[in-house]
Design an enzyme around this catalytic site. Structure first.
Site, PDB file in Angstrom:
ATOM      1  N   LYS A 155       0.854  -1.187   0.000  1.00 49.30           N
ATOM      2  CA  LYS A 155       0.000   0.000   0.000  1.00 49.30           C
ATOM      3  C   LYS A 155       0.887   1.232   0.000  1.00 49.30           C
ATOM      4  O   LYS A 155       1.740   1.391   0.870  1.00 49.30           O
ATOM      5  CB  LYS A 155      -0.912  -0.014   1.223  1.00 49.30           C
ATOM      6  CG  LYS A 155      -1.744   1.255   1.351  1.00 49.30           C
ATOM      7  CD  LYS A 155      -2.784   1.138   2.433  1.00 49.30           C
ATOM      8  CE  LYS A 155      -3.522   2.451   2.611  1.00 49.30           C
ATOM      9  NZ  LYS A 155      -4.565   2.347   3.640  1.00 49.30           N
ATOM     10  N   ARG A 174     -10.930   9.930   2.094  1.00 51.56           N
ATOM     11  CA  ARG A 174     -10.776  10.638   3.370  1.00 51.56           C
ATOM     12  C   ARG A 174     -11.963  11.565   3.608  1.00 51.56           C
ATOM     13  O   ARG A 174     -12.322  11.820   4.759  1.00 51.56           O
ATOM     14  CB  ARG A 174      -9.428  11.351   3.420  1.00 51.56           C
ATOM     15  CG  ARG A 174      -8.284  10.322   3.463  1.00 51.56           C
ATOM     16  CD  ARG A 174      -6.892  10.931   3.522  1.00 51.56           C
ATOM     17  NE  ARG A 174      -5.892   9.866   3.383  1.00 51.56           N
ATOM     18  CZ  ARG A 174      -4.603  10.083   3.135  1.00 51.56           C
ATOM     19  NH1 ARG A 174      -4.148  11.314   3.006  1.00 51.56           N
ATOM     20  NH2 ARG A 174      -3.771   9.058   3.023  1.00 51.56           N
ATOM     21  N   LYS A 187       1.201  10.049   5.573  1.00 50.85           N
ATOM     22  CA  LYS A 187       1.337   8.675   6.061  1.00 50.85           C
ATOM     23  C   LYS A 187       2.627   8.033   5.539  1.00 50.85           C
ATOM     24  O   LYS A 187       2.735   6.816   5.460  1.00 50.85           O
ATOM     25  CB  LYS A 187       0.096   7.866   5.666  1.00 50.85           C
ATOM     26  CG  LYS A 187      -1.208   8.440   6.240  1.00 50.85           C
ATOM     27  CD  LYS A 187      -2.408   7.504   6.050  1.00 50.85           C
ATOM     28  CE  LYS A 187      -3.671   8.084   6.698  1.00 50.85           C
ATOM     29  NZ  LYS A 187      -4.838   7.171   6.585  1.00 50.85           N
ATOM     30  N   LYS A 198      -2.250  -1.488  -3.786  1.00 54.55           N
ATOM     31  CA  LYS A 198      -3.110  -0.295  -3.709  1.00 54.55           C
ATOM     32  C   LYS A 198      -2.260   0.958  -3.796  1.00 54.55           C
ATOM     33  O   LYS A 198      -1.245   1.034  -3.102  1.00 54.55           O
ATOM     34  CB  LYS A 198      -3.853  -0.352  -2.370  1.00 54.55           C
ATOM     35  CG  LYS A 198      -4.702   0.842  -2.066  1.00 54.55           C
ATOM     36  CD  LYS A 198      -5.302   0.693  -0.704  1.00 54.55           C
ATOM     37  CE  LYS A 198      -6.051   1.956  -0.364  1.00 54.55           C
ATOM     38  NZ  LYS A 198      -6.404   1.991   1.039  1.00 54.55           N
ATOM     39  N   SER A 229     -10.367   5.589  -4.456  1.00 50.44           N
ATOM     40  CA  SER A 229     -11.331   6.672  -4.619  1.00 50.44           C
ATOM     41  C   SER A 229     -10.904   7.704  -5.663  1.00 50.44           C
ATOM     42  O   SER A 229     -11.723   8.150  -6.468  1.00 50.44           O
ATOM     43  CB  SER A 229     -11.573   7.339  -3.269  1.00 50.44           C
ATOM     44  OG  SER A 229     -10.349   7.807  -2.714  1.00 50.44           O
TER      45      SER A 229
END
Ligand code: PBG
Length: 331
Positions: free
Chosen positions: A201, A211, A224, A255, A281
């Site tokens: 990821k 988010r 992150k 991802k 998304s």
């Protein structure tokens, strides 16, 4: 036609529909789809998400309707994400361990309504529950602490499994979490609960609308990058996958999706295990924006991108377009 090989015509096989069907190497069916859904508190609630046109958060009893719809469409699995009410978010994300949290109520409701007709995949990470929007517990400097986070993730996994989750999907990118979650599931009698690890990821710019959907965009301070992967790396993705498999993951995920098909292919060729990808998304939103701008046709864009995942080696794809794609494929 080349002068030296006049008889070599690859177009021969493409000349008719029946022949193209006969030579098609890859198939896409509704069984290859996992439908991510956002759960909202309340009853009779549908909240459209502005940055994800066509996607809403639904309250639990309406999530059950979506589950029934998925069964009817042949979609085998749902992925659930809760939009935890602000007052239940805290620095340590304790709400993740509440057996009656939004996630657990949604799992139980789907289980009651649909039995084993559909799989329920649940995200393991603390971001929908923390006041700071990070996936784990942070120290004074905001650094996400690995080992204390892992112990909370184990409890979160057991909480979801007890509610009836079929696939635990750790999306947190802490080191070592798959092994301890697997051990805890075995110990607590959940030996048939699968683990699909978000193994590779990336710290991606494509997660923005998600988010919004789980209301962490405004909460998240910083980024992150100390736990999610650097988009520059693919050797490291192979190490991540190797570790998660050694620790007991049943399947692995890459991802985001389309920009990372090279990773899917490398993982599939190296490990020959079930590989999934998350068309995230931002990817969904880009397709919708292209359609709104008149530069492409939705149905064709959706089916072509999903087929590309299959061609790259994916067993299945998490996509917000799952119900549309399943309808198109079932027709
Ligand atoms: C959080 C999580 C994220 C997504 C799935 N689980 C966002 C993040 O890591 O910030 C993103 C999915 C999407 O963008 O559709 N653990």
């Amino acid at each position: 036609m080349t002068a030296s090989y006049p008889h070599l015509r690859l177009r021969r096989a493409r000349a008719t529909g029946w022949s193209r069907a006969l030579h098609r190497e890859t198939v896409l069916t509704p069984a290859n789809l996992i439908w991510p859904l956002f759960v909202a508190e309340g009853r009779g609630v549908e909240e459209p998400i502005g940055s994800l046109p066509g996607v809403s958060r639904w309250s639990v009893e309406l999530i059950v309707e979506r589950a029934r719809e998925a069964v009817a469409l042949g979609i085998p699995c749902l992925a659930l994400f809760p939009n935890t009410p602000a007052e239940k978010r805290s620095d340590n994300g304790e709400e993740a361990l509440n057996p009656d949290n939004l996630m657990c109520r949604a799992i139980r409701a789907i289980r009651d309504a649909c039995g084993s007709d559909i799989g329920v995949l649940t995200d393991v990470a603390l971001d929908p529950y923390t006041a700071h929007g990070q996936d784990g517990l942070v120290d004074g400097a905001g650094y996400v602490l690995n080992d204390v986070t892992v112990s909370v993730l184990v409890a979160q996994s057991l909480n979801q499994a007890a509610a009836g989750a079929d696939i635990i999907a750790p999306s947190d990118m802490m080191d070592g979490r798959v092994g301890v979650i697997r051990a805890a599931l075995e110990r607590e009698g959940h030996e048939n609960v699968q683990i699909m690890s978000y193994a590779a990821k990336y710290a991606s710019a494509f997660y923005g609308p998600f988010r919004d959907a789980v209301s962490t965009r405004g909460l998240l301070k910083g980024d992150k990058k100390t736990y999610q992967m650097d988009p520059a790396n693919s050797e490291e993705a192979l190490r991540e996958v190797a570790l998660d498999l050694a620790e007991g993951a049943d399947s692995v995920m890459v991802k985001p999706g389309l920009p990372y098909l090279d990773i899917v292919r490398r993982v599939k060729e190296r490990f020959a295990v079930p590989v999934f990808a998350y068309q995230v998304s931002g990817e969904y939103a880009m397709i919708e924006a292209a359609v709104a701008a008149g530069v492409g046709e939705r149905d064709a864009l959706v089916l072509e991108t999903l087929l590309a995942f299959r061609r790259a080696g994916c067993s299945g794809v998490l996509t917000y377009h799952a119900p549309l794609a399943a309808r198109l494929l079932g027709a």
